[in-house]
Scaffold this motif. Structure first.
Motif, PDB file in Angstrom:
ATOM      1  N   HIS A   1      34.842  10.436   7.865  1.00 17.66           N
ATOM      2  CA  HIS A   1      36.154  10.233   8.501  1.00 17.66           C
ATOM      3  C   HIS A   1      36.895   9.078   7.835  1.00 17.66           C
ATOM      4  N   ARG A   2      38.144   9.299   7.542  1.00 17.68           N
ATOM      5  CA  ARG A   2      38.939   8.285   6.829  1.00 17.68           C
ATOM      6  C   ARG A   2      39.146   7.014   7.638  1.00 17.68           C
ATOM      7  N   ASN A   3      39.035   7.098   8.958  1.00 15.67           N
ATOM      8  CA  ASN A   3      39.227   5.907   9.791  1.00 15.67           C
ATOM      9  C   ASN A   3      37.928   5.216  10.181  1.00 15.67           C
ATOM     10  N   ALA A   4      36.812   5.707   9.672  1.00 20.56           N
ATOM     11  CA  ALA A   4      35.539   5.044   9.959  1.00 20.56           C
ATOM     12  C   ALA A   4      35.546   3.696   9.235  1.00 20.56           C
ATOM     13  N   ASP A   5      35.425   2.635  10.007  1.00 17.16           N
ATOM     14  CA  ASP A   5      35.443   1.295   9.410  1.00 17.16           C
ATOM     15  C   ASP A   5      34.025   0.854   9.042  1.00 17.16           C
ATOM     16  N   ARG A   6      33.927  -0.308   8.440  1.00 16.08           N
ATOM     17  CA  ARG A   6      32.627  -0.793   7.984  1.00 16.08           C
ATOM     18  C   ARG A   6      31.633  -0.924   9.143  1.00 16.08           C
ATOM     19  N   ALA A   7      32.073  -1.407  10.286  1.00 12.23           N
ATOM     20  CA  ALA A   7      31.166  -1.571  11.429  1.00 12.23           C
ATOM     21  C   ALA A   7      30.577  -0.219  11.843  1.00 12.23           C
ATOM     22  N   LEU A   8      31.408   0.800  11.929  1.00 13.22           N
ATOM     23  CA  LEU A   8      30.921   2.127  12.293  1.00 13.22           C
ATOM     24  C   LEU A   8      29.988   2.667  11.207  1.00 13.22           C
ATOM     25  N   LEU A   9      30.356   2.466   9.951  1.00 14.34           N
ATOM     26  CA  LEU A   9      29.518   2.956   8.854  1.00 14.34           C
ATOM     27  C   LEU A   9      28.163   2.256   8.829  1.00 14.34           C
ATOM     28  N   LEU A  10      28.129   0.967   9.135  1.00 13.53           N
ATOM     29  CA  LEU A  10      26.841   0.264   9.205  1.00 13.53           C
ATOM     30  C   LEU A  10      25.992   0.798  10.360  1.00 13.53           C
ATOM     31  N   ASP A  11      26.631   1.109  11.473  1.00 12.50           N
ATOM     32  CA  ASP A  11      25.908   1.709  12.588  1.00 12.50           C
ATOM     33  C   ASP A  11      25.350   3.071  12.183  1.00 12.50           C
ATOM     34  N   LEU A  12      26.149   3.849  11.481  1.00 11.90           N
ATOM     35  CA  LEU A  12      25.689   5.153  10.999  1.00 11.90           C
ATOM     36  C   LEU A  12      24.555   4.997   9.985  1.00 11.90           C
ATOM     37  N   LEU A  13      24.633   3.971   9.157  1.00 11.62           N
ATOM     38  CA  LEU A  13      23.576   3.705   8.182  1.00 11.62           C
ATOM     39  C   LEU A  13      22.257   3.402   8.910  1.00 11.62           C
ATOM     40  N   ARG A  14      22.308   2.589   9.948  1.00  7.92           N
ATOM     41  CA  ARG A  14      21.109   2.289  10.738  1.00  7.92           C
ATOM     42  C   ARG A  14      20.556   3.560  11.384  1.00  7.92           C
ATOM     43  N   ARG A  15      21.446   4.405  11.844  1.00  3.20           N
ATOM     44  CA  ARG A  15      21.023   5.677  12.438  1.00  3.20           C
ATOM     45  C   ARG A  15      20.348   6.559  11.383  1.00  3.20           C
ATOM     46  N   ALA A  16      20.889   6.577  10.177  1.00  2.00           N
ATOM     47  CA  ALA A  16      20.287   7.365   9.099  1.00  2.00           C
ATOM     48  C   ALA A  16      18.889   6.857   8.774  1.00  2.00           C
ATOM     49  N   VAL A  17      18.716   5.548   8.750  1.00  2.00           N
ATOM     50  CA  VAL A  17      17.388   4.966   8.497  1.00  2.00           C
ATOM     51  C   VAL A  17      16.416   5.415   9.587  1.00  2.00           C
ATOM     52  N   ARG A  18      16.848   5.354  10.852  1.00  2.00           N
ATOM     53  CA  ARG A  18      15.976   5.788  11.952  1.00  2.00           C
ATOM     54  C   ARG A  18      15.594   7.257  11.811  1.00  2.00           C
ATOM     55  N   LEU A  19      16.580   8.094  11.482  1.00  2.00           N
ATOM     56  CA  LEU A  19      16.303   9.522  11.340  1.00  2.00           C
ATOM     57  C   LEU A  19      15.330   9.787  10.200  1.00  2.00           C
ATOM     58  N   LEU A  20      15.473   9.038   9.120  1.00  4.94           N
ATOM     59  CA  LEU A  20      14.573   9.229   7.975  1.00  4.94           C
ATOM     60  C   LEU A  20      13.176   8.683   8.248  1.00  4.94           C
ATOM     61  N   ASN A  21      12.981   8.030   9.366  1.00  2.24           N
ATOM     62  CA  ASN A  21      11.662   7.548   9.765  1.00  2.24           C
ATOM     63  C   ASN A  21      11.026   8.431  10.831  1.00  2.24           C
TER      64      ASN A  21
END
Length: 153
Positions: free
Chosen positions: A80-100
């Protein structure tokens, strides 16, 4: 502030709520109300709305969705074009959890994150170090990072 009940017909179906998510008359408060809908397809419609801001996108519940819908929604949010860094970092943490977690394959989601210049190369590379990351996904992440503008890192 627009009251979503004024925009909906008196006799409504879940489809009316989905359609309302794309209505140009709806404001962020209305989108936030729809973002927490019990209907997954309404949440997806909110995430697909290009006017949804980062705060609205961040309110969308994801954990109660089936794997297929969740992964699709995560890709939409990551792109999403309006996803800011804070949201993207939250999504990154979620991706790490999913990959575990066993039997989770959020590879399209991971690649969507890898394409975001708001995330540093180092941050994105944490994804390929996770126990359930696949070799093909890891190669694709590196290719995606290599194709990004070097000045962005």
């Amino acid at each position: 502030m627009v009251d979503i009940n004024e925009l909906l017909p008196r006799e409504r179906t879940p489809r009316h709520y989905r359609d309302l998510a794309g209505d140009p008359r709806i404001d962020q408060e209305g989108l936030r109300t729809l973002a927490v809908s019990g209907f997954a397809f309404v949440r997806v419609a909110v995430a697909e709305n290009p006017r949804a801001d980062a705060a609205t996108l961040a309110t969308i519940p994801i954990d109660d969705l089936d794997v297929y819908t969740r992964n699709g929604l995560l890709v939409i949010l990551a792109r999403h074009r309006n996803a800011d860094r804070a949201l993207l970092l939250d999504l990154l943490r979620r991706a790490v959890r999913l990959l575990n977690e066993p039997n989770q394959r959020p590879y399209a989601f991971v690649l969507a994150l890898a394409g975001r210049a708001e995330l540093s190369r180092t941050e994105v590379l944490t994804l390929i170090r996770q126990p359930n990351s696949a070799r093909r996904m890891n190669s694709a992440v590196v290719r995606c990072l290599d194709s990004r503008d070097p000045a962005a890192d």
